[in-house]
Design a protein around this motif. Structure first.
Motif, PDB file in Angstrom:
ATOM      1  N   LEU A  47       0.838  -1.067   0.043  1.00  0.00           N
ATOM      2  CA  LEU A  47       0.107  -0.019   0.167  1.00  0.00           C
ATOM      3  C   LEU A  47       0.863   1.244   0.013  1.00  0.00           C
ATOM      4  O   LEU A  47       2.310   1.180   0.133  1.00  0.00           O
ATOM      5  N   THR A 104      -3.784   7.496   2.163  1.00  0.00           N
ATOM      6  CA  THR A 104      -3.077   6.166   1.769  1.00  0.00           C
ATOM      7  C   THR A 104      -3.938   5.602   0.593  1.00  0.00           C
ATOM      8  O   THR A 104      -4.951   5.994   0.249  1.00  0.00           O
ATOM      9  N   SER A 105      -3.046   4.841  -0.151  1.00  0.00           N
ATOM     10  CA  SER A 105      -3.821   4.229  -1.381  1.00  0.00           C
ATOM     11  C   SER A 105      -3.564   2.738  -1.395  1.00  0.00           C
ATOM     12  O   SER A 105      -2.387   2.191  -1.010  1.00  0.00           O
ATOM     13  N   CYS A 106      -4.557   1.990  -1.727  1.00  0.00           N
ATOM     14  CA  CYS A 106      -4.239   0.402  -1.879  1.00  0.00           C
ATOM     15  C   CYS A 106      -3.768   0.294  -3.274  1.00  0.00           C
ATOM     16  O   CYS A 106      -3.840   0.882  -4.203  1.00  0.00           O
ATOM     17  N   ILE A 116      -6.437  -6.956   3.960  1.00  0.00           N
ATOM     18  CA  ILE A 116      -7.139  -5.930   4.887  1.00  0.00           C
ATOM     19  C   ILE A 116      -8.584  -6.149   4.533  1.00  0.00           C
ATOM     20  O   ILE A 116      -8.851  -6.403   3.420  1.00  0.00           O
ATOM     21  N   LEU A 128     -12.440  -1.317   5.113  1.00  0.00           N
ATOM     22  CA  LEU A 128     -12.011  -0.074   4.976  1.00  0.00           C
ATOM     23  C   LEU A 128     -10.835   0.066   3.946  1.00  0.00           C
ATOM     24  O   LEU A 128     -10.291   1.316   3.874  1.00  0.00           O
ATOM     25  N   SER A 129     -10.946  -0.711   2.971  1.00  0.00           N
ATOM     26  CA  SER A 129      -9.962  -0.648   1.851  1.00  0.00           C
ATOM     27  C   SER A 129     -10.467  -1.330   0.777  1.00  0.00           C
ATOM     28  O   SER A 129     -11.147  -2.150   0.551  1.00  0.00           O
ATOM     29  N   LEU A 133      -8.863  -9.665  16.720  1.00  0.00           N
ATOM     30  CA  LEU A 133      -7.970  -8.632  16.690  1.00  0.00           C
ATOM     31  C   LEU A 133      -8.435  -7.260  17.603  1.00  0.00           C
ATOM     32  O   LEU A 133      -9.550  -6.902  17.668  1.00  0.00           O
ATOM     33  N   VAL A 147      -6.930  -3.649  19.502  1.00  0.00           N
ATOM     34  CA  VAL A 147      -5.924  -2.609  19.368  1.00  0.00           C
ATOM     35  C   VAL A 147      -5.950  -1.655  20.644  1.00  0.00           C
ATOM     36  O   VAL A 147      -7.031  -1.337  21.052  1.00  0.00           O
ATOM     37  N   ARG A 164     -12.106   6.499   8.174  1.00  0.00           N
ATOM     38  CA  ARG A 164     -11.931   4.853   8.574  1.00  0.00           C
ATOM     39  C   ARG A 164     -12.675   4.927  10.157  1.00  0.00           C
ATOM     40  O   ARG A 164     -12.627   3.663  10.352  1.00  0.00           O
ATOM     41  N   ALA A 190     -11.512  -5.456  15.785  1.00  0.00           N
ATOM     42  CA  ALA A 190     -12.154  -5.613  14.429  1.00  0.00           C
ATOM     43  C   ALA A 190     -13.503  -6.274  14.588  1.00  0.00           C
ATOM     44  O   ALA A 190     -13.585  -7.490  14.911  1.00  0.00           O
ATOM     45  N   TYR A 244      -1.661   4.383  10.409  1.00  0.00           N
ATOM     46  CA  TYR A 244      -3.253   4.251  10.939  1.00  0.00           C
ATOM     47  C   TYR A 244      -3.115   4.200  12.609  1.00  0.00           C
ATOM     48  O   TYR A 244      -4.023   4.697  13.368  1.00  0.00           O
ATOM     49  N   ILE A 270      -1.324  -3.314  18.238  1.00  0.00           N
ATOM     50  CA  ILE A 270      -2.396  -4.305  17.386  1.00  0.00           C
ATOM     51  C   ILE A 270      -2.025  -5.581  17.863  1.00  0.00           C
ATOM     52  O   ILE A 270      -0.802  -6.019  17.832  1.00  0.00           O
TER      53      ILE A 270
END
Ligand code: X90
Length: 276
Positions: free
Chosen positions: A26, A59-61, A82, A86-87, A154, A156, A169, A189, A264, A271
């Protein structure tokens, strides 16, 4: 049987020894500058520059072409992405899979939406490696890994949710909670792959304890637990020891976030993912 494993760089795994593995980066964008999340990225310098800059950041995927490049030459391949909520990583990987199979009709590709990120993707990748090592066939491995995903979770602990909020996001209302000095947000998540804040905690010790309780509540029994942190090795180590106090046999590994997760999770962020 050995299959290729590909994941986008939000897994924090850019290379893997003794495996046919490829990472698809990414990109973190700061004004005119692009930080490609690959082995050449100086993550610390990026985080430092971000914190000083007033420029717009995002950001870019990876695009379809990037995934196609990673699939090239594979006869059987798993791609781990991911969360698709979100992406655009997952959508691009699925498109690439369809394109690839059009011209490689004998190949097999399975794209797995982790509905999560970072260390939970790490667990999936390790699972795929194990299945491959045991000689488990492609279809059976897909079934096994999808079942495994039901048991992984998950959490965080974040000091700041600024970059998540700025990029849509997470809501600004949620982000504000963490804007207060010393307050950390512990989140998870969700089942459908969103970041769900569950507690606000005063101080890191409290946040780590809260996270430990959540892990135990979810049914962790001393299996695998993976930690990724952004410039916070001491919290990672502390958390590891807190878990080891309860389950001394646990298999725990710590690694640093690479570019995407560092952007992020932000400085201080941790995480964690585990199998229940
Ligand atoms: O396509 C893109 O530009 C990437 C967007 C990624 C957005 C989320 C990244 C989260 C990174 C911090 C918190 C973990 C949240 C997990 C929610 C499923 C890690």
């Amino acid at each position: 049987m050995s299959y290729r494993i590909v994941s986008d760089s939000s897994s924090n795994i850019l290379k893997l020894d003794n495996a046919d593995y490829k990472s698809v980066p990414l990109t973190v964008v700061l004004g005119e500058k692009q930080f490609v999340d690959d082995e050449n990225l100086d993550v610390r310098a990026m985080v430092e520059e971000m914190s000083k800059s007033k420029e717009k950041c995002s950001t870019s995927c990876p695009n379809v072409f990037d995934w196609l490049e990673a699939f090239k030459g594979a006869s059987e391949c798993f791609a781990v992405t991911i969360t698709s909520n979100l992406s655009g990583c997952y959508a691009a990987a699925v498109q690439a899979k369809n394109d690839f199979l059009n011209s490689n009709s004998d190949a097999k590709i399975c794209v797995i939406d982790s509905l999560s990120t970072g260390p939970e993707m790490e667990l999936i990748i390790e699972k795929l490696q194990e299945l491959s090592g045991e000689g488990v066939g492609f279809e059976e491995a897909e079934k096994a890994v999808r079942e495994y995903l039901e048991k992984t979770h998950l959490f965080v602990s974040l000091e700041s949710l600024n970059n998540l909020a700025k990029n849509g996001r997470v809501s600004h209302t949620v982000a504000k909670i963490a804007g207060v000095l010393g307050i950390r947000v512990v989140g998870t998540a969700s089942e459908d792959g969103y970041l769900e804040p569950i507690h606000k905690c005063r101080g890191e010790k409290k946040a780590l304890e809260t996270m430990k309780n959540e892990v135990l509540k979810k049914g962790f029994k001393g299996g695998k637990l993976r930690i990724a942190h952004c410039e916070n090795p001491s919290a990672a180590e502390k958390f590891k020891n807190m878990i080891l106090e309860v389950y001394p046999e646990s298999d725990i590994k710590i690694r640093e976030c690479t570019g995407l997760c560092s952007f992020y999770a932000e400085k201080g962020g941790c995480i964690i993912a585990f199998e229940a």
